[in-house]
Design a protein around this motif. Sequence first.
Motif, PDB file in Angstrom:
ATOM      1  N   VAL A 165       0.831  -1.200   0.000  1.00 31.91           N
ATOM      2  CA  VAL A 165       0.000   0.000   0.000  1.00 31.91           C
ATOM      3  C   VAL A 165       0.865   1.250   0.000  1.00 31.91           C
ATOM      4  N   SER A 166       1.890   1.276   0.859  1.00 33.19           N
ATOM      5  CA  SER A 166       2.705   2.489   0.953  1.00 33.19           C
ATOM      6  C   SER A 166       3.468   2.758  -0.332  1.00 33.19           C
ATOM      7  N   THR A 167       3.907   1.707  -1.062  1.00 35.85           N
ATOM      8  CA  THR A 167       4.595   1.963  -2.323  1.00 35.85           C
ATOM      9  C   THR A 167       3.637   2.530  -3.367  1.00 35.85           C
ATOM     10  N   ALA A 168       2.383   2.089  -3.346  1.00 32.50           N
ATOM     11  CA  ALA A 168       1.402   2.687  -4.252  1.00 32.50           C
ATOM     12  C   ALA A 168       1.122   4.133  -3.851  1.00 32.50           C
ATOM     13  N   ILE A 169       1.009   4.384  -2.554  1.00 39.90           N
ATOM     14  CA  ILE A 169       0.789   5.748  -2.071  1.00 39.90           C
ATOM     15  C   ILE A 169       1.965   6.647  -2.453  1.00 39.90           C
ATOM     16  N   ALA A 170       3.187   6.089  -2.449  1.00 37.22           N
ATOM     17  CA  ALA A 170       4.382   6.879  -2.787  1.00 37.22           C
ATOM     18  C   ALA A 170       4.296   7.467  -4.184  1.00 37.22           C
ATOM     19  N   THR A 171       3.587   6.788  -5.100  1.00 38.85           N
ATOM     20  CA  THR A 171       3.456   7.314  -6.454  1.00 38.85           C
ATOM     21  C   THR A 171       2.532   8.527  -6.503  1.00 38.85           C
ATOM     22  N   LEU A 172       1.800   8.779  -5.429  1.00 39.83           N
ATOM     23  CA  LEU A 172       0.856   9.900  -5.369  1.00 39.83           C
ATOM     24  C   LEU A 172       1.363  11.047  -4.515  1.00 39.83           C
ATOM     25  N   LEU A 173       2.383  10.802  -3.679  1.00 37.29           N
ATOM     26  CA  LEU A 173       2.860  11.813  -2.738  1.00 37.29           C
ATOM     27  C   LEU A 173       3.500  12.992  -3.471  1.00 37.29           C
ATOM     28  N   GLY A 174       3.198  14.196  -2.988  1.00 37.05           N
ATOM     29  CA  GLY A 174       3.764  15.404  -3.570  1.00 37.05           C
ATOM     30  C   GLY A 174       3.009  15.888  -4.787  1.00 37.05           C
ATOM     31  N   ASP A 175       2.150  15.065  -5.323  1.00 37.76           N
ATOM     32  CA  ASP A 175       1.355  15.434  -6.485  1.00 37.76           C
ATOM     33  C   ASP A 175      -0.119  15.458  -6.104  1.00 37.76           C
ATOM     34  N   LEU A 176      -0.669  14.268  -5.900  1.00 34.89           N
ATOM     35  CA  LEU A 176      -2.082  14.184  -5.539  1.00 34.89           C
ATOM     36  C   LEU A 176      -2.304  14.139  -4.037  1.00 34.89           C
ATOM     37  N   LEU A 177      -1.300  13.694  -3.286  1.00 33.38           N
ATOM     38  CA  LEU A 177      -1.390  13.650  -1.822  1.00 33.38           C
ATOM     39  C   LEU A 177      -0.211  14.409  -1.222  1.00 33.38           C
ATOM     40  N   LYS A 178      -0.488  15.373  -0.363  1.00 33.97           N
ATOM     41  CA  LYS A 178       0.559  16.138   0.310  1.00 33.97           C
ATOM     42  C   LYS A 178       0.776  15.550   1.699  1.00 33.97           C
ATOM     43  N   PRO A 179       2.016  15.158   2.031  1.00 36.59           N
ATOM     44  CA  PRO A 179       2.260  14.498   3.319  1.00 36.59           C
ATOM     45  C   PRO A 179       1.819  15.301   4.536  1.00 36.59           C
ATOM     46  N   ASP A 180       1.900  16.628   4.461  1.00 35.30           N
ATOM     47  CA  ASP A 180       1.570  17.443   5.635  1.00 35.30           C
ATOM     48  C   ASP A 180       0.099  17.851   5.678  1.00 35.30           C
ATOM     49  N   GLN A 181      -0.693  17.377   4.728  1.00 35.66           N
ATOM     50  CA  GLN A 181      -2.108  17.734   4.704  1.00 35.66           C
ATOM     51  C   GLN A 181      -2.938  16.750   5.524  1.00 35.66           C
ATOM     52  N   GLU A 182      -4.007  17.238   6.110  1.00 35.34           N
ATOM     53  CA  GLU A 182      -4.869  16.402   6.931  1.00 35.34           C
ATOM     54  C   GLU A 182      -5.760  15.528   6.061  1.00 35.34           C
TER      55      GLU A 182
ATOM     56  N   GLN B 253      13.526   2.164  -8.799  1.00 35.51           N
ATOM     57  CA  GLN B 253      13.891   1.884 -10.180  1.00 35.51           C
ATOM     58  C   GLN B 253      13.738   0.392 -10.463  1.00 35.51           C
ATOM     59  N   PHE B 254      13.254   0.083 -11.675  1.00 37.82           N
ATOM     60  CA  PHE B 254      13.150  -1.328 -12.053  1.00 37.82           C
ATOM     61  C   PHE B 254      13.321  -1.451 -13.542  1.00 37.82           C
ATOM     62  N   ASN B 255      14.275  -2.267 -13.942  1.00 39.88           N
ATOM     63  CA  ASN B 255      14.561  -2.493 -15.359  1.00 39.88           C
ATOM     64  C   ASN B 255      14.811  -1.180 -16.095  1.00 39.88           C
ATOM     65  N   GLY B 256      15.472  -0.253 -15.395  1.00 40.77           N
ATOM     66  CA  GLY B 256      15.808   1.029 -15.998  1.00 40.77           C
ATOM     67  C   GLY B 256      14.694   2.046 -15.986  1.00 40.77           C
TER      68      GLY B 256
ATOM     69  N   ILE C  40       9.695   3.712 -11.169  1.00 38.56           N
ATOM     70  CA  ILE C  40       8.322   3.374 -10.786  1.00 38.56           C
ATOM     71  C   ILE C  40       7.898   4.197  -9.574  1.00 38.56           C
ATOM     72  N   LEU C  41       8.805   4.331  -8.617  1.00 38.29           N
ATOM     73  CA  LEU C  41       8.577   5.149  -7.427  1.00 38.29           C
ATOM     74  C   LEU C  41       9.660   6.222  -7.334  1.00 38.29           C
ATOM     75  N   PRO C  42       9.372   7.346  -6.675  1.00 36.65           N
ATOM     76  CA  PRO C  42      10.417   8.354  -6.464  1.00 36.65           C
ATOM     77  C   PRO C  42      11.471   7.856  -5.496  1.00 36.65           C
ATOM     78  N   ALA C  43      12.734   8.087  -5.819  1.00 42.21           N
ATOM     79  CA  ALA C  43      13.835   7.618  -4.974  1.00 42.21           C
ATOM     80  C   ALA C  43      13.782   8.224  -3.581  1.00 42.21           C
ATOM     81  N   ASP C  44      13.269   9.449  -3.463  1.00 44.33           N
ATOM     82  CA  ASP C  44      13.285  10.093  -2.146  1.00 44.33           C
ATOM     83  C   ASP C  44      12.353   9.408  -1.151  1.00 44.33           C
ATOM     84  N   PHE C  45      11.415   8.582  -1.631  1.00 42.78           N
ATOM     85  CA  PHE C  45      10.584   7.822  -0.712  1.00 42.78           C
ATOM     86  C   PHE C  45      11.445   6.852   0.088  1.00 42.78           C
ATOM     87  N   PHE C  46      12.376   6.188  -0.577  1.00 39.55           N
ATOM     88  CA  PHE C  46      13.261   5.236   0.105  1.00 39.55           C
ATOM     89  C   PHE C  46      14.392   5.950   0.844  1.00 39.55           C
TER      90      PHE C  46
END
Length: 458
Positions: free
Chosen positions: A171-188, A339-342, A345-351
């Motif tokens: 779930v969190s890896t899917a959420i990571a694809t939305l963070l900073g764009d559709l979901l803001k971490p500091d938003q309620e 990164q996968f196969n070049g 998929i997810l932003p590196a800053d999540f990890f």
Amino acid sequence: MYRRHFFTTVGGVGLAASGCAANTSYSQDTPSLQSESSVQSNDGVVIHPWKSEVMSGFPPSPENLVTRENQEDSQEKLRWAMQHYRELFPTQRISRGDQPVFVLPRKHQDIVGLEFQDSKGEKTTIGEQVRALSMDAFIVVHQGKILCEEYFHGMRPETPHMLFSINKSFVSTAIATLLGDLLKPDQEIERYVPELKDTAYAGATIRQILDMESGVLYRYAGDEPEVAAHEKAISPVAEELEGPVGDYNFIPKLKAEEERPHGKGMRYKESDPAVLVWAAEKVTGQRFADILSERIWGPLGCEFDLDAVCDPLGHFTHHLACCLRDLARWGLMCLNKGQFNGNPILPADFFDDIQENASVDRLANSELTGDLFPPGTGYRSFFYHHRENGGAIAAAGAYGQFCYMNPSSDVVIAFFSSTEPWGAQLAAKVPFEKIFEKDCAQELERRHLCHEIAKHLE
């Protein structure tokens, strides 16, 4: 992650194999590639013979029948259930899409014969620990190549196995694809899910929920634990039970935890990832099964679809099942910072954030989970972190499901297990303290095993 509700609210035979080695041929080194075939070759896979009376016969005898209600009556029934969840519960298909399969090349190495000292200092081997920890399937991927892939207890490469709380990391890896764009971490959270405006979740930020730091009451023990009510709400027969039906109706009824506001300490709960799933559906206008398919499972070039148990409303819940090599592919993506196969998929800053901000105190001070995991284990974004062991991160699930990723050793280790169910032990009058003590010891050994393999491969 072992939690009491899996053994009290969701309705043994020794290992047949005498060792982890078998006469089999392995393929030679080949470069990573995309295959037009629908599955990867099983050349080099070791499948150990297994026979069980459970669910045998037409129909099975009553004592050998596995149902939703009796799946924890014995280790053998649990083992069957975890490989056949789609036959016990309604599931959604999380499609692998039409992408070519990403083939994992092989380079055989005698991992199972490796000798080391267990956490108590006793001499053992990888193969002996695989058997002692009741593993159903085991894979080691080093530098992108499979070194070892073995299956036990009826498992095969195409068999989906329950993940339990590894699903939170999915779930969190899917959420990571939305963070900073559709979901803001500091938003309620109520900004995205207005239905939570006047509930216990009101005021909790996306970041706090990702770290299990919502101030929402969610207990796993006691006379009326919230987890029991949650399981009833997502049950196939929820409409026949007293209480809300489905996650959408259950989550708003949770209460705030007195004296612990949002952001003031971690409490493990199933509702936090469920809330993030709801938020993701709101901001994308898609079911979460489709989000996970399009943003994670398809781009990974997985071989098989992912199964998600759904509630009576057809909504994604906290139970998933997948095949072992696909779990390893997901682990490789995490190992390589998204990164996968070049392809990103997810932003590196999540990890990077997990590596930098996983808190040992957060997990250590959490009820139940703080006692379960080895000292020095950190927690962030539904992942476990081991700073002293090469910065390894891990996803863990009940009954011994595990995916371990160590960047220092460039290794992914994934395995499925079916340890003795708590339900059967409690029915046999085994004291809870003894059960929990054994589970803590097993959790320690799993991590120790992975750390030892990683050190060997450095």
